[in-house]
Design a protein around this motif. Structure first.
Motif, PDB file in Angstrom:
ATOM      1  N   MET A  25      22.976  -5.302  48.927  1.00  0.00           N
ATOM      2  CA  MET A  25      23.881  -5.834  50.027  1.00  0.00           C
ATOM      3  C   MET A  25      24.242  -4.270  50.660  1.00  0.00           C
ATOM      4  SD  MET A  25      27.565  -7.499  49.529  1.00  0.00           S
ATOM      5  CE  MET A  25      28.310  -5.880  48.571  1.00  0.00           C
ATOM      6  N   ASP A  26      24.985  -3.495  49.749  1.00  0.00           N
ATOM      7  CA  ASP A  26      25.481  -1.943  50.280  1.00  0.00           C
ATOM      8  C   ASP A  26      24.469  -1.162  50.998  1.00  0.00           C
ATOM      9  OD1 ASP A  26      28.342  -2.375  49.763  1.00  0.00           O
ATOM     10  OD2 ASP A  26      27.678  -2.614  47.613  1.00  0.00           O
ATOM     11  N   GLY A  27      24.550  -0.729  51.997  1.00  0.00           N
ATOM     12  CA  GLY A  27      23.703   0.081  52.774  1.00  0.00           C
ATOM     13  C   GLY A  27      22.164  -0.522  53.106  1.00  0.00           C
ATOM     14  N   SER A 124      23.407  -7.591  44.166  1.00  0.00           N
ATOM     15  CA  SER A 124      24.208  -6.424  44.314  1.00  0.00           C
ATOM     16  C   SER A 124      24.866  -5.900  43.109  1.00  0.00           C
ATOM     17  CB  SER A 124      25.386  -6.394  45.627  1.00  0.00           C
ATOM     18  OG  SER A 124      26.165  -5.538  45.812  1.00  0.00           O
ATOM     19  N   ALA A 125      24.846  -4.550  43.186  1.00  0.00           N
ATOM     20  CA  ALA A 125      25.582  -3.938  41.897  1.00  0.00           C
ATOM     21  C   ALA A 125      26.973  -3.932  42.278  1.00  0.00           C
ATOM     22  CB  ALA A 125      25.214  -2.381  41.752  1.00  0.00           C
ATOM     23  N   SER A 126      27.558  -4.366  43.367  1.00  0.00           N
ATOM     24  CA  SER A 126      29.111  -4.523  43.519  1.00  0.00           C
ATOM     25  C   SER A 126      29.378  -5.617  42.843  1.00  0.00           C
ATOM     26  CB  SER A 126      29.323  -4.441  45.052  1.00  0.00           C
ATOM     27  OG  SER A 126      29.296  -3.412  45.861  1.00  0.00           O
ATOM     28  N   ALA A 144      21.195 -18.684  49.398  1.00  0.00           N
ATOM     29  CA  ALA A 144      21.142 -19.752  48.398  1.00  0.00           C
ATOM     30  C   ALA A 144      21.930 -19.532  47.031  1.00  0.00           C
ATOM     31  CB  ALA A 144      19.591 -20.244  48.236  1.00  0.00           C
ATOM     32  N   LEU A 145      21.923 -18.174  46.696  1.00  0.00           N
ATOM     33  CA  LEU A 145      22.345 -17.543  45.633  1.00  0.00           C
ATOM     34  C   LEU A 145      22.745 -16.122  45.755  1.00  0.00           C
ATOM     35  CD1 LEU A 145      20.684 -18.140  42.235  1.00  0.00           C
ATOM     36  CD2 LEU A 145      21.279 -15.897  43.064  1.00  0.00           C
ATOM     37  N   THR A 146      23.973 -15.798  44.944  1.00  0.00           N
ATOM     38  CA  THR A 146      24.457 -14.199  45.132  1.00  0.00           C
ATOM     39  C   THR A 146      24.509 -13.702  43.633  1.00  0.00           C
ATOM     40  OG1 THR A 146      26.783 -14.841  45.235  1.00  0.00           O
ATOM     41  CG2 THR A 146      25.520 -14.597  47.360  1.00  0.00           C
ATOM     42  N   VAL A 147      24.207 -12.653  43.210  1.00  0.00           N
ATOM     43  CA  VAL A 147      24.261 -12.037  42.055  1.00  0.00           C
ATOM     44  C   VAL A 147      25.354 -10.726  41.934  1.00  0.00           C
ATOM     45  CG1 VAL A 147      23.187 -11.041  40.019  1.00  0.00           C
ATOM     46  CG2 VAL A 147      22.101 -13.046  41.367  1.00  0.00           C
ATOM     47  N   ALA A 148      26.122 -10.574  41.357  1.00  0.00           N
ATOM     48  CA  ALA A 148      27.154  -9.636  41.410  1.00  0.00           C
ATOM     49  C   ALA A 148      26.729  -8.735  40.170  1.00  0.00           C
ATOM     50  CB  ALA A 148      28.592  -9.846  41.465  1.00  0.00           C
ATOM     51  N   GLY A 149      27.185  -7.404  40.236  1.00  0.00           N
ATOM     52  CA  GLY A 149      26.825  -6.287  39.242  1.00  0.00           C
ATOM     53  C   GLY A 149      27.872  -6.871  37.921  1.00  0.00           C
ATOM     54  N   ASP A 150      29.251  -7.347  38.271  1.00  0.00           N
ATOM     55  CA  ASP A 150      30.067  -7.618  37.047  1.00  0.00           C
ATOM     56  C   ASP A 150      29.599  -8.894  36.297  1.00  0.00           C
ATOM     57  OD1 ASP A 150      31.064  -8.722  39.129  1.00  0.00           O
ATOM     58  OD2 ASP A 150      33.176  -8.613  38.620  1.00  0.00           O
ATOM     59  N   GLU A 151      28.591  -9.584  36.790  1.00  0.00           N
ATOM     60  CA  GLU A 151      28.225 -10.976  36.346  1.00  0.00           C
ATOM     61  C   GLU A 151      26.948 -10.826  35.502  1.00  0.00           C
ATOM     62  OE1 GLU A 151      30.310 -13.581  39.701  1.00  0.00           O
ATOM     63  OE2 GLU A 151      28.178 -13.017  39.934  1.00  0.00           O
ATOM     64  N   VAL A 152      26.245  -9.739  35.375  1.00  0.00           N
ATOM     65  CA  VAL A 152      25.210  -9.500  34.496  1.00  0.00           C
ATOM     66  C   VAL A 152      25.500  -8.619  33.453  1.00  0.00           C
ATOM     67  CG1 VAL A 152      23.488 -10.190  36.411  1.00  0.00           C
ATOM     68  CG2 VAL A 152      24.350  -7.770  36.189  1.00  0.00           C
ATOM     69  N   ALA A 153      24.608  -8.824  32.325  1.00  0.00           N
ATOM     70  CA  ALA A 153      24.734  -7.955  31.317  1.00  0.00           C
ATOM     71  C   ALA A 153      24.272  -6.406  31.432  1.00  0.00           C
ATOM     72  CB  ALA A 153      24.050  -8.421  29.894  1.00  0.00           C
ATOM     73  N   ARG A 154      23.260  -6.407  32.342  1.00  0.00           N
ATOM     74  CA  ARG A 154      22.709  -4.952  32.603  1.00  0.00           C
ATOM     75  C   ARG A 154      22.369  -5.104  34.211  1.00  0.00           C
ATOM     76  NH1 ARG A 154      18.268  -6.023  28.030  1.00  0.00           N
ATOM     77  NH2 ARG A 154      18.674  -7.976  28.968  1.00  0.00           N
ATOM     78  N   THR A 155      23.219  -4.306  34.938  1.00  0.00           N
ATOM     79  CA  THR A 155      22.873  -4.291  36.399  1.00  0.00           C
ATOM     80  C   THR A 155      21.702  -3.161  36.783  1.00  0.00           C
ATOM     81  OG1 THR A 155      23.923  -4.048  38.455  1.00  0.00           O
ATOM     82  CG2 THR A 155      24.829  -2.417  36.752  1.00  0.00           C
ATOM     83  N   LYS A 156      21.533  -2.979  38.027  1.00  0.00           N
ATOM     84  CA  LYS A 156      20.476  -2.248  38.384  1.00  0.00           C
ATOM     85  C   LYS A 156      20.854  -0.701  37.922  1.00  0.00           C
ATOM     86  CE  LYS A 156      20.609  -4.428  42.857  1.00  0.00           C
ATOM     87  NZ  LYS A 156      20.860  -4.507  44.202  1.00  0.00           N
ATOM     88  N   PRO A 157      19.684  -0.012  37.569  1.00  0.00           N
ATOM     89  CA  PRO A 157      18.204   0.049  37.764  1.00  0.00           C
ATOM     90  C   PRO A 157      17.492  -1.081  36.563  1.00  0.00           C
ATOM     91  CG  PRO A 157      18.701   2.079  36.439  1.00  0.00           C
ATOM     92  CD  PRO A 157      20.127   1.203  36.875  1.00  0.00           C
TER      93      PRO A 157
END
Length: 233
Positions: A25-27, A124-126, A144-157
């Motif tokens: 998303m960002d950038g 996104s990591a946001s 169809a789907l969105t994934v946020a950084g505060d909804e995963v146990a380990r975000t990017k990288p």
């Protein structure tokens, strides 16, 4: 994570190895990297600290916890990580207002994917609160789907966000094209086994096996992504 997931295989483009497109998303789709830096500068000004411009490349494109942790350590600010995360999100939301500038080529690409029934996910990591605001500018109907950084146990990288997105769309990671703008995001996508198009926003990203680097999202369309999967780029 929010989702309207198609049945596996029903939306896969015929005659192409491409099953889904996963987008940062960002950038990448929205021109927010400058907004984030301005928000960080403003937040730390409230705390009585001035940020060094050289820190910008350190905090861009990474998870909120990493960026906030770095800035707390670098400035010595008297604030906890949790408190700073809230302050940064609040400050960013105030700055983005009702709409955000999309990156050149973003609207065209998203419209193409919808028109040709190629499922897309926003990864996104946001945090969710920020993604939901930005979706007002991007258009929720494109994803169809969105994934946020505060909804995963380990975000990017870490690859988890992209693996989760591929699974949610019923796609194989190796048949997903990922569009990213930072080294952090590229690392996550490549670790997930996806083919990557890098559109560097702040720091250069070198070409590599399984990775194509372009100057602008305007160079990326559906035929480009399909050719990418069959090794023509």
């Amino acid at each position: 994570m929010t989702s309207t997931v198609p049945a596996a295989g029903t939306r896969t483009a015929e005659g192409s190895a491409l099953q889904a497109v996963l987008l940062d998303m960002d950038g990448t789709l929205v021109d927010t990297e400058g907004f984030w830096w301005d928000a960080e500068v403003a937040a730390f000004a409230q705390l009585g600290h001035t940020l060094d411009e050289s820190w910008r490349h350190v905090v861009v494109g990474g998870p909120m916890t990493r960026s906030a942790g770095f800035l707390i350590e670098a400035t010595g600010a008297d604030i906890t990580l949790a408190e700073l995360t809230v302050l940064l999100n609040d400050t960013f939301e105030e700055r983005i207002g009702c709409s955000l500038p999309l990156m050149p080529g973003a609207s065209r690409l998203l419209a193409q994917l919808v028109a040709h029934d190629v499922p897309a996910a926003l990864v996104s990591a946001s945090h969710r609160r920020i993604i939901d605001r930005v979706l007002d500018s991007l258009g929720r109907q494109h994803f169809a789907l969105t994934v946020a950084g505060d909804e995963v146990a380990r975000t990017k990288p870490h690859p988890e966000p992209y693996l989760l997105a591929a699974e949610g769309l019923g796609a194989q990671p190796g048949r997903c094209a990922v569009v990213e703008d930072t080294a952090t995001g590229v690392a996550a996508a490549e670790a997930a086994g996806c083919r990557v198009v890098a559109v560097p926003s702040v720091a250069p990203i070198p070409p590599a096996a399984g990775r194509t680097v372009v100057d602008s999202l305007e160079e990326v369309d559906l035929p480009f992504l399909r050719n990418l999967m069959t090794g023509m780029h």
